[in-house]
Design a protein around this motif. Structure first.
Motif, PDB file in Angstrom:
ATOM      1  N   ARG A 107      -0.694 -11.801   8.197  1.00 49.80           N
ATOM      2  CA  ARG A 107       0.782 -11.911   8.301  1.00 49.80           C
ATOM      3  C   ARG A 107       1.322 -11.036   9.425  1.00 49.80           C
ATOM      4  NH1 ARG A 107       2.088 -12.389   2.346  1.00 49.80           N
ATOM      5  NH2 ARG A 107       2.405 -14.633   2.224  1.00 49.80           N
ATOM      6  N   GLU A 108       0.788  -9.811   9.493  1.00 50.18           N
ATOM      7  CA  GLU A 108       1.296  -8.897  10.520  1.00 50.18           C
ATOM      8  C   GLU A 108       0.836  -9.338  11.917  1.00 50.18           C
ATOM      9  OE1 GLU A 108       1.047  -4.792   9.323  1.00 50.18           O
ATOM     10  OE2 GLU A 108       1.473  -4.097  11.347  1.00 50.18           O
ATOM     11  N   ASP A 134       1.874  -2.701   7.679  1.00 53.61           N
ATOM     12  CA  ASP A 134       2.281  -3.360   6.436  1.00 53.61           C
ATOM     13  C   ASP A 134       1.206  -3.278   5.333  1.00 53.61           C
ATOM     14  OD1 ASP A 134       4.490  -4.012   7.849  1.00 53.61           O
ATOM     15  OD2 ASP A 134       3.999  -6.136   8.108  1.00 53.61           O
ATOM     16  N   TYR A 147      -2.355  -1.633  11.108  1.00 54.51           N
ATOM     17  CA  TYR A 147      -1.473  -2.571  10.379  1.00 54.51           C
ATOM     18  C   TYR A 147      -0.559  -1.785   9.469  1.00 54.51           C
ATOM     19  CZ  TYR A 147      -4.699  -5.855  12.382  1.00 54.51           C
ATOM     20  OH  TYR A 147      -5.446  -6.550  13.291  1.00 54.51           O
ATOM     21  N   LYS A 153       0.324 -12.452  12.939  1.00 53.70           N
ATOM     22  CA  LYS A 153       1.066 -13.663  13.321  1.00 53.70           C
ATOM     23  C   LYS A 153       0.308 -14.584  14.292  1.00 53.70           C
ATOM     24  CE  LYS A 153       5.714 -11.776  12.674  1.00 53.70           C
ATOM     25  NZ  LYS A 153       5.315 -10.385  12.342  1.00 53.70           N
TER      26      LYS A 153
END
Ligand SMILES: [Zn+2]
Ligand SMILES: [Zn+2]
Length: 356
Positions: free
Chosen positions: A239-240, A355, A353, A242
């Protein structure tokens, strides 16, 4: 709403044949087609068989050295000995078989990028141990790496995530992109078996630091523990990052009955992985996901896992209960070892990362 999905096959896939005694069975894709036919998957109009093609020399050279390509060709014409130290026999025709398997993954990229199909599956791709200049572990040419470079070159895609759930470490793919920030490689695998690499401290180097992710798993990891790792590490990292395109190496040898690996996934664990990555592709990469096969040395289990995968990817409302394993795990939470390992990996990767 179902998604148009291509299943890419070719009769010459069968030329990738290491002999009757060898654990790698070149005909597994045919068993997948049989199951999909029986389930009337092609009659829905959402899943279609598409022919693979031969990759060109120039395409092979996106990753491999001309010397190595020539070597494989010569060895395959001779049809004797091994391409590596004893795992990957140089049988007659293996060059053609390897080249068309690469072409299958490239057809997949074309279909996705031209938006003809939402998703693509090449059951005979996923040859993740192959290096730029060497065969290894039943893998001759690294179709995954070639497909990634092909997408970047031909379609101006920049960021690609390769998620590898084969029971063995995706060392060849990792090695090719080790210094490349534009291809994120993630491998979950049993640690301590072939090829021996894939500890979580292997994170890439130079500009590629932080873009190789490894989840080393102990023997017997079950669905719950595996998915805990997947959902807590892999999903937030992707997700991070992308990605504009996702490639899922969907090797089936992490299954609990695989004779070579010793992990503990069931068909339901595999289904949940597919559902999760499928959803990520719609969320992040306009649905663009190329799924490949890979390992899987119990052929019937492999065919079930891949068939369920296609049906889920296409989002078809077809009853697949009979394709699933009959076993049910009693464990309801991940093992303490896995919880602790996930925490170690998370804190190690935190600087890359935020997140996590
Ligand atoms: Zn979809
Ligand atoms: Zn494997």
């Amino acid at each position: 709403m179902p998604c148009k999905t291509a299943v890419i096959v070719h009769d010459d896939y069968l030329k990738y044949d290491f002999g009757p005694w060898h654990p790698f069975k070149p005909y597994r894709w045919r068993l997948v087609l049989e199951i999909l036919e029986k389930k009337k998957v092609f009659e829905t109009g959402y899943v279609e068989r598409i022919s693979a093609r031969y990759a060109t020399l120039e395409e092979l050279m996106l990753v491999h050295t001309p010397e190595y390509i020539e070597y494989v060709k010569r060895m395959s014409e001779r049809g004797e000995g091994f391409l590596d130290y004893g795992d990957t026999p140089a049988r007659k025709g293996v060059f053609e078989g390897a080249v068309v398997r690469v072409g299958g993954s490239l057809v997949g990229i074309d279909l996705l990028m031209n938006n003809v199909y939402k998703h693509a599956f090449n059951p005979c791709g996923g040859l993740h141990h192959a290096r730029e200049d060497a065969a290894a572990g039943f893998c001759v040419f690294n179709d995954i790496a070639i497909a990634a470079r092909y997408a970047q070159k031909r379609y101006n895609i920049r960021k690609i995530a390769i998620i590898d759930v084969d029971g063995h470490h995706g060392d060849g793919t990792q090695n090719i992109f080790y210094e490349d920030p534009d291809v994120l490689t993630i491998s979950l695998h049993r640690y301590g078996i072939y090829p021996g690499t894939g500890w979580y401290t292997e994170v890439g180097s130079g500009a590629g630091e932080g873009f190789s992710i490894n989840i080393p798993l102990p023997e017997g990891v079950d669905d719950i523990s595996y998915l805990y790792m997947f959902n807590n590490i892999v999903v937030p990292v992707v997700r991070e990052y992308k990605p504009e395109l996702i490639i899922l190496q969907y090797g089936a040898d992490s299954h609990y009955e695989d004779p070579l690996v010793g992990l503990g996934l069931t068909t339901r664990g595999y289904q949940e992985i597919m559902d999760t990555v499928h959803q990520l592709s719609h969320e992040l990469s306009s649905g663009r996901i190329l799924v490949t096969g890979g390992g899987g040395y119990n052929v019937n289990n492999t065919a079930r896992i891949w068939s369920i995968g296609v049906i889920r990817l296409a989002g078809l409302d077809i009853d697949i209960e009979d394709l699933h394993d009959k076993v049910v795990y009693v464990r309801e939470s991940p093992s303490q070892y896995i919880i602790d390992l996930a925490e170690k990996i998370r804190s190690y990767l935190k600087k890359y990362y935020k997140d996590l």
